[in-house]
Design an enzyme around this catalytic site. Sequence first.
Site, mmCIF file in Angstrom:
data_model
loop_
_atom_site.group_PDB
_atom_site.id
_atom_site.type_symbol
_atom_site.label_atom_id
_atom_site.label_comp_id
_atom_site.label_asym_id
_atom_site.label_seq_id
_atom_site.Cartn_x
_atom_site.Cartn_y
_atom_site.Cartn_z
ATOM 1 N N LYS A 198 0.860 -1.181 0.000
ATOM 2 C CA LYS A 198 0.000 0.000 0.000
ATOM 3 C C LYS A 198 0.898 1.234 0.000
ATOM 4 O O LYS A 198 1.731 1.396 0.895
ATOM 5 C CB LYS A 198 -0.899 -0.012 1.236
ATOM 6 C CG LYS A 198 -1.718 1.261 1.388
ATOM 7 C CD LYS A 198 -2.750 1.124 2.488
ATOM 8 C CE LYS A 198 -3.476 2.435 2.711
ATOM 9 N NZ LYS A 198 -4.457 2.335 3.789
ATOM 10 N N LYS A 251 -2.256 -1.548 -3.830
ATOM 11 C CA LYS A 251 -3.097 -0.353 -3.756
ATOM 12 C C LYS A 251 -2.264 0.903 -3.828
ATOM 13 O O LYS A 251 -1.276 0.964 -3.117
ATOM 14 C CB LYS A 251 -3.855 -0.416 -2.433
ATOM 15 C CG LYS A 251 -4.649 0.798 -2.101
ATOM 16 C CD LYS A 251 -5.232 0.620 -0.739
ATOM 17 C CE LYS A 251 -5.925 1.920 -0.365
ATOM 18 N NZ LYS A 251 -6.302 1.950 1.002
HETATM 19 C C1 PBG Z 1 -7.126 3.192 5.614
HETATM 20 C C2 PBG Z 1 -7.579 3.140 4.192
HETATM 21 C C3 PBG Z 1 -7.469 4.139 3.218
HETATM 22 C C4 PBG Z 1 -8.039 3.620 2.047
HETATM 23 C C5 PBG Z 1 -8.477 2.338 2.340
HETATM 24 N N1 PBG Z 1 -8.166 2.047 3.670
HETATM 25 C C6 PBG Z 1 -6.993 5.527 3.312
HETATM 26 C C7 PBG Z 1 -5.628 5.850 3.747
HETATM 27 O O1 PBG Z 1 -4.738 5.011 3.851
HETATM 28 O O2 PBG Z 1 -5.443 7.037 4.013
HETATM 29 C C8 PBG Z 1 -8.136 4.338 0.745
HETATM 30 C C9 PBG Z 1 -9.113 3.781 -0.246
HETATM 31 C C10 PBG Z 1 -9.455 4.698 -1.368
HETATM 32 O O3 PBG Z 1 -8.820 5.752 -1.598
HETATM 33 O O4 PBG Z 1 -10.397 4.356 -2.091
HETATM 34 N N2 PBG Z 1 -8.157 2.840 6.491
#
Ligand code: PBG
Length: 340
Positions: A198, A251
């Site tokens: 991520k 991601k």
């Molecule tokens: C954290 C989380 C995020 C997303 C999914 N889980 C945001 C972040 O890391 O700030 C982002 C998903 C998206 O942008 O569609 N709980």
Amino acid sequence: MTEGPLEFRRFRRLRRTEGLRRLVRETRLSVEDFIYPLFVVHGRGVRREVASMPGVYQLSVDQLGYEAEELLSLGIGAVLLFGIPARKDELASEAYDPDGIVQRAVRELKRVAPELVVITDVCNCEYTSHGHCGVVQDGQILNDPTLELLARTAVSHAEAGADMVAPSDMMDGRVLAIRHALDRAGFVELPILSYAAKYASAFYGPFREAAESAPAFGDRRSHQMDPGNRREALREIATDIEEGADAIIVKPALAYLDVILAARERFDVPIAAYNVSAEYAMVKAAARNGWIDEQRIVLEILTGIRRAGAHMIITYHAKEAARWLQSGRLTAAAEEVVTR
Ligand code: PBG
């Protein structure tokens, strides 16, 4: 040109008709691969559209029955739950509260639609007053104390009836901590879908509006990955698999298709790609301006993610794509009948 060796290849032969193209198509989109994210809030009768994500709503628990019915009727069999708590505090208390918003949502979904696969996002950022993913001390996000909170959250989601937990916090060692905690609590059969690779991405902007989880200060670069790194992503994935992840997520998706491909070539676990909020918002904005053919763009994007090697796609486009895929099949079938 009719005799002797061919002078050039005629790729167009197999592109002549839709029937031929369909037959030789390497990648097919299927609604069965979609996972639809849901944002759940407290209250009753709430169905509030997220401004930067047209078509995406914050929903209260009483709305989930309708939502589940719609998803199942479209053939979408899995959801990923995010919760917006009533109260945020330093230790993200509602994240692991048995009566927290996600726990309630899971129970409701399993009651009304037991066959729907309910995956829960495990992170603290929606639940902390400072919007960070972990325990903060002197402006630092502490790794090891955060693991305890994540493990408690995962267990409480399991107790509520979740089918799979998806840790998205990017703390080191959290898959191991969650696996141990689940096993100790008797959930040895519960799979972990880890957000293994991520990135610290600007593509999460609209999500933070939807989930009300923007950090009050600083950013997430001390735990989410640097966008320049691919080899590091492979180490993250390998480590999560060793720690007990059953499936992994890359991601965002679109600026990271090479990471999906590299992961696919190296690992045999199921891979999900998260087609994140700004990837969705950009398409919606351009479509609203009449600048793109939305349907073709969306199906092409989703096909690209599948072609790169993702098995599952977490996407806000899931419902509309399901409708388009359905009507596409109907149209093709109808055409066949007409031409017969
Ligand atoms: C954290 C989380 C995020 C997303 C999914 N889980 C945001 C972040 O890391 O700030 C982002 C998903 C998206 O942008 O569609 N709980």
